[in-house]
Design an enzyme around this catalytic site. Structure first.
Site, PDB file in Angstrom:
ATOM      1  N   ARG A  80     -45.900 -65.393  60.831  1.00 55.37           N
ATOM      2  CA  ARG A  80     -47.425 -65.741  60.729  1.00 55.37           C
ATOM      3  C   ARG A  80     -47.549 -66.555  59.474  1.00 55.37           C
ATOM      4  NH1 ARG A  80     -47.019 -60.939  63.137  1.00 55.37           N
ATOM      5  NH2 ARG A  80     -48.595 -60.711  64.822  1.00 55.37           N
ATOM      6  N   HIS A 105     -45.826 -67.816  65.349  1.00 53.29           N
ATOM      7  CA  HIS A 105     -44.583 -68.597  66.018  1.00 53.29           C
ATOM      8  C   HIS A 105     -45.061 -69.740  66.698  1.00 53.29           C
ATOM      9  CE1 HIS A 105     -42.808 -64.678  65.487  1.00 53.29           C
ATOM     10  NE2 HIS A 105     -43.269 -63.917  66.678  1.00 53.29           N
ATOM     11  N   HIS A 179     -35.896 -65.099  69.560  1.00 53.29           N
ATOM     12  CA  HIS A 179     -36.717 -63.776  69.740  1.00 53.29           C
ATOM     13  C   HIS A 179     -36.161 -62.973  70.977  1.00 53.29           C
ATOM     14  CE1 HIS A 179     -40.308 -61.337  69.669  1.00 53.29           C
ATOM     15  NE2 HIS A 179     -40.820 -62.258  68.590  1.00 53.29           N
ATOM     16  N   ASP A 252     -41.992 -53.902  62.477  1.00 49.81           N
ATOM     17  CA  ASP A 252     -42.476 -55.166  62.595  1.00 49.81           C
ATOM     18  C   ASP A 252     -42.421 -55.854  61.377  1.00 49.81           C
ATOM     19  OD1 ASP A 252     -45.331 -56.700  64.598  1.00 49.81           O
ATOM     20  OD2 ASP A 252     -43.194 -57.459  63.907  1.00 49.81           O
ATOM     21  N   GLU A 313     -34.863 -60.801  64.289  1.00 54.05           N
ATOM     22  CA  GLU A 313     -35.343 -62.092  64.357  1.00 54.05           C
ATOM     23  C   GLU A 313     -34.896 -62.635  62.948  1.00 54.05           C
ATOM     24  OE1 GLU A 313     -39.535 -62.670  65.269  1.00 54.05           O
ATOM     25  OE2 GLU A 313     -39.187 -60.646  66.030  1.00 54.05           O
TER      26      GLU A 313
END
Ligand code: G6D
Length: 349
Positions: A80, A105, A179, A252, A313
């Site tokens: 982000r 993204h 991803h 996350d 990632e």
């Protein structure tokens, strides 16, 4: 080594080709020109049973309708950017705000949603496909014409590597990753809660309620974010830690990686015996445990659900342009961005 190619479908009338790299051990990595999406990774379990270990579909339509970046190369900027805006050399830029008023993204049509050119290279002990794309000046609001190459290489020792290279004719931002959602049980037999993760990271980024880094770098010590010794994903997901609550009890979060990249990320599934070791030259990795996976579609016949796959990632740090103390993702004019991440598959008996 073998390479198989076939038509996978069409996007707006443009044909999309699927390419499968196959080594002499029978490991396969399949990908498509649309988003450089890795659709399948076939590896053996401890009994030699070859099964798929990533979330993916059999058709373009399913990817376009349901995919939360399954297997895709994400960019120009992965993660982000607060408000989708930033300044470079006094010039302000406004990116697409495609996620809670922020940029996520690469925007509405990031690298995951464009068709890449491709060429294959066969060798005796490794085989590759090179995807190339020209992201035009102003695409999704980013400055500079950015030429991007992504090279997928499969070796005869079950090592899959991704080499990224990019150059721009103007100063810009670049933070690319892959991803893929991994599930080592094989063909999605189980979810990832009993997978064991070792992540040699001393610290992670604190997130706010919009999942944007606050700028605080927190120690993992004594928290469910401490993966310096192998631990089950489930341990953390049952924790009441405020940062876990924020992300729906899953993970996350971006973790900062040490300089020693040797076996810094190891994911294991004891029942299948499969092990994935990841090594990267990137400064960070986002651990995302599929916390937002919806259950209104099937993945090769298996109902999608929370924790059906997890992402590692490898990348720069999200929102780094707004945090000068983070490693920078600014790419100067004519500077060449290069990065490599290796995925080594093995088994424990
Ligand atoms: C959610 O917050 C997560 C992201 O980290 C993830 O990449 C995306 O879903 C697929 O937005």
């Amino acid at each position: 080594m073998k390479i198989l190619q076939k038509k996978f479908g069409e996007v707006n009338g443009h044909p999309v080709t699927s390419t499968t790299l196959i080594n002499d051990q029978g490991m396969e990595v399949a990908s498509i020109d649309y988003g450089c999406i890795i659709t399948k990774v076939i590896v053996p379990d401890k009994n030699g049973q070859k099964e798929n270990v990533v979330l993916g579909f059999e058709s373009i339509d399913e990817y376009m309708k349901h995919s939360p970046y399954f297997g895709a190369v994400v960019g120009r900027f992965a993660g982000r950017i607060k408000g989708g805006s930033f300044e470079l050399d006094g010039q302000s830029y406004q990116l697409e705000k495609n996620n809670m008023g922020n940029h996520l993204h690469g925007g509405l049509k990031g690298f995951d949603k464009v068709i890449w050119n491709s060429q294959v290279i066969t060798g005796e002990n490794e085989t590759s496909i090179i995807y190339t794309y020209l992201s035009r000046d102003g695409e999704e609001g980013y400055p500079g014409n950015l030429e991007v190459n992504v090279k997928y290489t499969l070796s005869n020792t079950n090592e899959f590597s991704i080499f990224y290279e990019a150059v721009s004719d103007k100063k810009t931002l670049v933070n690319v990753t892959n991803h893929s959602y991994f599930n080592l049980s094989g063909n999605l037999k189980r979810d990832i809660l009993d997978h064991q993760l070792t992540l040699k990271s001393e610290s992670f980024l604190e997130l706010d309620e919009e999942l944007i880094p606050t700028g605080e770098i927190l120690s993992v010590k004594g928290t469910p974010f401490d993966f310096r010794e192998s631990r089950n994903i489930k341990d953390g997901s049952e924790s009441g830690h405020v940062q876990k609550i924020l992300t729906g009890k899953g993970y996350d979060h971006p973790f900062l990686l040490a300089d020693n990249h040797n076996q810094e990320i190891v994911l294991k599934d004891s029942e299948s015996g499969r092990v994935l070791t990841i090594e990267t030259d990137q400064p960070g990795v986002v651990l995302y445990t599929g916390t937002q996976l919806s259950s209104d579609f099937k993945i090769r016949g298996v109902k999608s659900r929370k924790y059906l796959g997890l992402c590692l990632e490898t990348q720069g740090l999200p929102d780094s342009i707004h945090h000068p103390h983070f490693p920078s993702s600014i790419l100067d004019k004519n500077e060449v961005f290069r990065s490599t991440t290796k995925y080594i598959f093995s088994v424990i008996t």
